[in-house]
Design a protein around this motif. Structure first.
Motif, mmCIF file in Angstrom:
data_model
loop_
_atom_site.group_PDB
_atom_site.id
_atom_site.type_symbol
_atom_site.label_atom_id
_atom_site.label_comp_id
_atom_site.label_asym_id
_atom_site.label_seq_id
_atom_site.Cartn_x
_atom_site.Cartn_y
_atom_site.Cartn_z
ATOM 1 N N GLY A 1 -2.071 -6.634 -3.687
ATOM 2 C CA GLY A 1 -2.351 -5.417 -4.437
ATOM 3 C C GLY A 1 -3.834 -5.177 -4.615
ATOM 4 N N CYS A 2 -4.622 -6.260 -4.609
ATOM 5 C CA CYS A 2 -6.074 -6.145 -4.702
ATOM 6 C C CYS A 2 -6.690 -6.297 -3.316
ATOM 7 C CB CYS A 2 -6.655 -7.210 -5.639
ATOM 8 S SG CYS A 2 -6.162 -7.014 -7.361
ATOM 9 N N ARG B 1 -2.455 -6.009 -11.025
ATOM 10 C CA ARG B 1 -3.268 -4.802 -10.975
ATOM 11 C C ARG B 1 -3.658 -4.497 -9.525
ATOM 12 N NH1 ARG B 1 -7.632 -5.077 -15.986
ATOM 13 N NH2 ARG B 1 -6.272 -6.023 -17.542
ATOM 14 N N ARG B 2 -4.110 -3.261 -9.319
ATOM 15 C CA ARG B 2 -4.597 -2.855 -8.001
ATOM 16 C C ARG B 2 -6.077 -2.516 -8.161
ATOM 17 N NH1 ARG B 2 -1.507 -2.283 -4.123
ATOM 18 N NH2 ARG B 2 -2.796 -0.720 -3.087
ATOM 19 N N ALA C 1 -3.337 -4.133 1.605
ATOM 20 C CA ALA C 1 -3.300 -4.669 0.237
ATOM 21 C C ALA C 1 -2.049 -4.240 -0.496
ATOM 22 C CB ALA C 1 -4.532 -4.209 -0.548
ATOM 23 N N GLU C 2 -1.357 -3.195 -0.005
ATOM 24 C CA GLU C 2 -0.130 -2.749 -0.661
ATOM 25 C C GLU C 2 1.053 -3.642 -0.299
ATOM 26 O OE1 GLU C 2 -1.342 1.995 -0.656
ATOM 27 O OE2 GLU C 2 0.391 1.299 0.475
ATOM 28 N N ASP D 1 -6.401 0.888 -10.641
ATOM 29 C CA ASP D 1 -6.775 0.061 -11.795
ATOM 30 C C ASP D 1 -8.263 -0.268 -11.833
ATOM 31 O OD1 ASP D 1 -3.647 -1.545 -11.331
ATOM 32 O OD2 ASP D 1 -4.162 -0.084 -12.878
ATOM 33 N N ARG E 1 -6.047 4.376 -3.756
ATOM 34 C CA ARG E 1 -5.132 3.249 -3.536
ATOM 35 C C ARG E 1 -5.343 2.123 -4.547
ATOM 36 N NH1 ARG E 1 -2.500 3.651 1.253
ATOM 37 N NH2 ARG E 1 -3.329 5.119 2.790
ATOM 38 N N PHE E 2 -6.417 2.202 -5.339
ATOM 39 C CA PHE E 2 -6.726 1.153 -6.306
ATOM 40 C C PHE E 2 -6.961 1.796 -7.674
ATOM 41 C CE2 PHE E 2 -6.909 -2.127 -3.193
ATOM 42 C CZ PHE E 2 -7.306 -1.483 -2.034
#
Length: 1022
Positions: A462-463, A438-439, A350-351, A385, A382-383
């Protein structure tokens, strides 16, 4: 005195936004009621500034306060002090605005009279000063160096407090705390009480008044900008529309309005605002819009993704916008090492440039949720947000609707209720826009199929999403599929040991292996069995193994799906006392997401306290969950197991039907009492089927409404479930008694589904009475949604059926509804006949509220046919009935009808009074769609009164809230908004509104389309 020497108003470099501490341009920032000459100081400046003497100064004069952000006034200990003549107030204002510095007599003369002072000006100044000195405490007004000063009380001046609050807001914003910044700006604006230095004469006051008013507008822009940054764009549109009308040449307000409209999904109107602005500036000033406005137009044309979302916070956002919804991970998570590694590696992607989606599949009880939650917790860093979680209830009879889930997700992400769109596609688009940049990790648990999941997936890199389901989602594009099997024997024994304890297992290892094997190595079965054993210290592992070895007490673990899990539940069920087991079986029969204690007591036919003891004991066994105080729910698999137990064990078998009948009686009796307390004198309750089980009673109508809306999902589920049995007539009557759930806009889909099920069940059973009533309920649903053809068809059939069986109430209800529809469709003669029959039928039945409703609808018909005087009289007749019978909610409908009639009669002041009262009552009774409709009527009345700015504001409110009547009323609101905007010189945005209205009218095939076509015609534009 230098006329430019005034208050040190802080510079507002980048004017920015939020809601209305004075949002209505006409209100001048006033949030409270009007303050007269003897009112106290606006706000509590002492509380704003903290502890210590509030305005006491060094002389100890507590609570000495001054105001210049409105009329110039002074208070001591809360009591207003006389401020004298306008010239005396001008002297006081000039001294207050000097911040404690001395003003010479010459400067004061210049401030009060300018270049033309009277011959006795100096004597007059001395007289004014002497009078003020007598009013103020000693030592406050001092004389020195041939002049005067107010000393030691600058902290008690409302302007200084406002400046301090604004400075604090700027500091909070710079630190990333937009919420606090917005609160402080709101407090600062709240200190304004109309025009600053109101009615104070003199050139100095005039200069300072202009400066303070400019600062107020800068603060408003700051607060509105903050609103947009916090995602409150929908709420800001109405206020910005009014402000741009009041200040048409203020380009920053136009820029904010464009942005708010764009983020609300109204791109055409946003672009129209730019076109209006460009034309206005060219006509009035001969200039083009400033570069910022032009750049914003280009970004809107490009659909710039960055423009569609608020600015990212440089520091942590409020908790509400960083959800942490993951359920707790189990402390004894065991094994699954390969799966944990596989899923964790997938989340790392996801990154990169793609969004990561992993879908876990397997039978119920195999540990999909436990594994997903464990992996999600490990991946939280890693997330940063946030993490979203939902149980999609895919294994149940009624899976969660994606639009409902999206509404909950959007609210968790900080979107206000009023900004959440209605349709699935709009919600999904806003959801993806909110997540952009956002993540966030999304865990979608217990999904039914890929179609349910797709709208809930984030749209950008990112998500990531983790999905669990009982089916393999081969049609979920791009998903990484993981098939989860049962545990290995080693992992199963390790899990069992962690729960029971190593000492007990080591002593009976073989028996422990027999236990996990009997559980089919299913994690859920192992956990339940081990937990039961851990709670029974007198049991041995061998005793448990022997119980599981008895095939009569468990199903073969080789059977697919739920049957393997059911074997584990059998163990817990077998340990229940008879009363517990009966409660477990019977409560599982009821549909609905959960059940209240009172409803459960009805199912069990027990007193409340006995039922509570039983339910709490079931919670202790983990066979029932405590959803909230006084509410209980089953896991979906446990519910299925409980029903299987009821089919197998409940004796006599008729007790199952009796339990559901008692639940239906409970809901019908209670809903009837809610209806009666809300509509005293309405005879609908006299036409309902009798019940044998009593429901709840209420003494307070607000408590009654609270119950209705809290129980809505369960009540409607019961009505739908009961249509399949002998409770059909009571189920239909339950829909009748709960009609507010359809009219308020809440639970409308569930209400319609239950009504359709009732109609079809009645047709199959040949029950004409039940079918007539079900069709009457469906008529109401279609009317609320603006589906007039469907409503007319249902009402026509309902009437014919009701006449055939001699059921009076549906006859006059259908007449009333058909009259409404005929009037809307332009069939005025038919409408008159239907409504006259409705009045006659209601009166014959002794149902005066029904007659009042028909009279109010007749009022509307008379308006349409040009009989304004009789329309007003008919509405007043309806109000008189409602008022006499103390029907608060229905009185709002009467005032609404009267307000519309008075508007058509050009008695606009009276119309506004009636409509505002209707609005207050609708809001108090949670009738959101009627609130919206009333805002539309207020917009009409203001437009007729030539107040287009107010009209635009109410039309925006109608669009934001929605209206009774669906797309037709939305089209009407857009038409009025367009007229208001056109009157304000915003013709391009007006045309955009009319074009949208025309599209809605053409879909609904209504007569209003002709008027909009004429508005859009070239001659009209010219």
């Amino acid at each position: 005195m230098d006329r430019e020497d005034g208050p040190r108003v802080p510079e507002q470099r980048a004017p920015q936004p939020g809601p209305a501490a004075g949002g209505d341009a006409g209100a001048r920032g006033r949030r409270g009621g009007p303050h007269g000459e003897h009112d106290g100081p606006r706000g509590d400046m002492g509380d704003i500034r903290g502890d210590g003497p509030r305005g006491g100064g060094q002389d100890g004069h507590a609570d000495l306060r001054f105001a210049v952000l409105g009329p110039v006034r002074a208070w001591r200990d809360g009591a207003a002090l006389p401020s004298g003549s306008p010239q005396q107030r001008a002297l006081l204002a000039a001294l207050l605005l000097r911040d404690g510095r001395t003003a010479t007599a010459a400067e004061l003369i210049d401030a009060i009279w300018g270049d033309e002072p009277p011959s006795q000006a100096l004597a007059a100044v001395r007289t004014y000063a002497s009078r003020l000195r007598k009013v103020l405490p000693p030592g406050v007004l001092v004389s020195e160096s041939g002049g005067y000063a107010i000393r030691g009380h600058c902290d008690a001046l409302d302007l200084n407090v406002a400046q301090e609050l604004a400075a604090g807001a700027e500091k909070a914003r710079a630190g990333g705390d937009r919420v606090q910044a917005r609160v402080l700006i709101d407090k600062s604006l709240g200190l304004w009480d109309g025009e600053p230095l109101a009615s104070v004469p003199g050139p100095y006051a005039e200069t300072q008044r202009a400066r303070l008013e400019e600062w107020r507008l800068q603060l408003l822009e700051t607060r509105l900008d903050l609103d947009l940054e916090c995602g409150h764009h929908a709420e800001a549109v109405s206020e910005l529309t009014a402000l741009t009308a009041a200040h048409p040449l203020r380009e920053r307000l136009r820029e904010l309005l464009m942005l708010a409209l764009y983020r609300s999904g109204r791109q055409a109107e946003a672009l129209a605002v730019y076109a209006d602005t460009r034309r206005l500036l060219a006509d009035e000033l001969g200039v083009d819009p400033r570069p910022e406005l032009a750049r914003l137009q280009q970004r809107i044309l490009r659909a710039d993704a960055e423009l569609a979302r608020p600015v990212e916070d440089p520091s942590p956002a409020p908790a509400v916008s960083r959800p942490a919804q993951l359920p707790a991970t189990v402390p004894d998570f065991t094994g699954r090492v390969a799966f944990v590694r596989e899923l964790s590696d997938r989340l790392v992607t996801a990154e990169g440039s793609v969004m990561a989606v992993s879908a876990l599949a397997g039978i119920g009880g195999v540990g999909k949720t436990t594994l997903a939650v464990h992996v999600a917790h490990a991946a939280r860093p890693r997330f940063p947000d946030g993490q979203l979680y939902v149980d999609l209830q895919g294994a149940g009879a009624r899976a969660a609707e994606p639009e409902t889930v999206l509404g909950a997700f959007l609210r968790a992400l900080g979107i206000q209720d009023s900004a959440v769109p209605d349709t699935l596609d709009e919600r999904a688009a806003l959801y993806r826009s909110t997540l952009a940049g956002r993540r966030v990790l999304v865990l979608l648990d217990n999904a039914r199929d890929a179609a349910q999941v797709r709208p809930l997936l984030p749209g950008t890199a990112g998500c990531a999403a983790l999905v669990t389901s009982r089916v393999r989602m081969v049609d979920l594009a791009g998903a990484h599929l993981v098939d989860l099997d049962v545990m290995s024997p080693e992992e199963a024994l390790q899990l069992f040991t962690r729960i029971v304890g190593a000492e007990r297992v080591q002593a009976e290892r073989e028996a422990a292996l027999d236990v996990v094997a009997a559980c089919g190595f299913l994690p859920l079965a192992i956990r339940i069995a081990a937990s039961r054993l851990a709670a029974r210290r007198t049991w041995t592992v061998t005793v448990l193994a022997a119980k599981l070895a008895d095939e009569r007490r468990r199903l073969d673990e080789l059977q697919a799906g739920d049957l393997a899990v059911k074997a584990t539940f059998e163990l817990g069920y077998g340990q229940l006392e008879p009363a517990q087991a009966r409660a477990f079986r019977l409560l599982g029969l009821a549909d609905g997401p959960d059940i209240s204690l009172a409803a459960a007591a009805a199912v069990l036919d027990l007193p409340l306290h006995e039922a509570e003891d039983l339910l709490e004991s079931l919670v202790d066994t983990s066979l029932l969950e405590s959803a909230a105080p006084g509410r209980y729910r089953y896991h979906d698999l446990v519910r299925l197991y409980a029903r299987a137990c009821a089919d197998r064990d409940e004796q006599p078998p008729t007790e199952r039907l009796s339990a559901l009948s008692r639940l239906l009686d409970f809901y019908l009796a209670t809903a009837a009492r809610v209806y009666a307390i809300e509509r005293p004198g309405d005879r609908l309750v006299d036409h309902l089927e009798p019940t044998t089980y009593a429901g709840l009673t209420f003494t307070d109508r607000h408590a009654a409404l609270d119950w209705l809306y809290t129980e809505a999902n369960c009540l409607l589920a019961c009505a739908r479930q009961s249509t399949a049995g002998t409770g059909l007539r009571r189920a239909v009557d339950l829909l009748w008694a709960a009609k507010d759930l359809a009219e308020s806009g809440a639970n409308s889909k569930q209400y319609e589904a239950a009504a359709v099920a009732a109609r079809e069940a009645a047709r199959r059973a040949g029950d004409l009475r039940a079918e007539a009533r079900a069709r009457t309920a469906l008529t109401n649903v279609h009317l609320v949604a603006g589906r007039y053809d469907e409503a007319d068809e249902e009402a026509r059939n309902a009437r014919a059926l009701a006449v055939g069986v001699g059921d009076r109430a549906p006859v006059y209800w259908a007449d009333n509804d058909r009259g409404i529809i005929a009037a809307i469709r332009g069939r005025h003669q038919d409408a008159e006949e239907h409504l006259a029959s409705a009045v006659e039928g209601s009166r014959a039945d002794g149902n005066l509220p029904g007659a009042a409703s028909a009279l109010c609808n007749l009022s509307r018909l008379h308006l349409l046919t040009g009989r304004t005087a009789t329309a007003i009289d008919l509405a007043r007749q309806g109000i008189e009935i409602y008022d006499r019978m103390d029907l608060a909610l229905r009185l709002a409908n009467g005032r609404y009808a009267l307000g519309v009639a008075l508007t058509h009669a050009n008695r606009n002041a009276e119309a506004l009074k009636e409509l505002f009262e209707a609005l207050r009552i609708f809001a108090k009774n949670r009738q959101r769609l009627w609130e919206g409709a009333t805002h539309f009527r207020l917009a009409e009345a203001h437009l007729k009164s030539r107040r287009p700015a107010h009209a635009a504001q109410h039309a925006e409110q109608a669009l934001a809230m929605g209206c009774i009547g669906g797309d037709r009323m939305r089209g009407n609101s857009l038409t009025v908004l367009g007229k208001a905007l056109d009157a304000l010189g915003q013709s391009d945005r007006a045309r955009a509104c009319w074009q949208e209205a025309l599209a809605l009218y053409q879909e609904s095939d209504v007569s209003e389309a002709a008027e909009v076509r004429s508005l859009l015609a070239p001659s009209a534009a010219a």
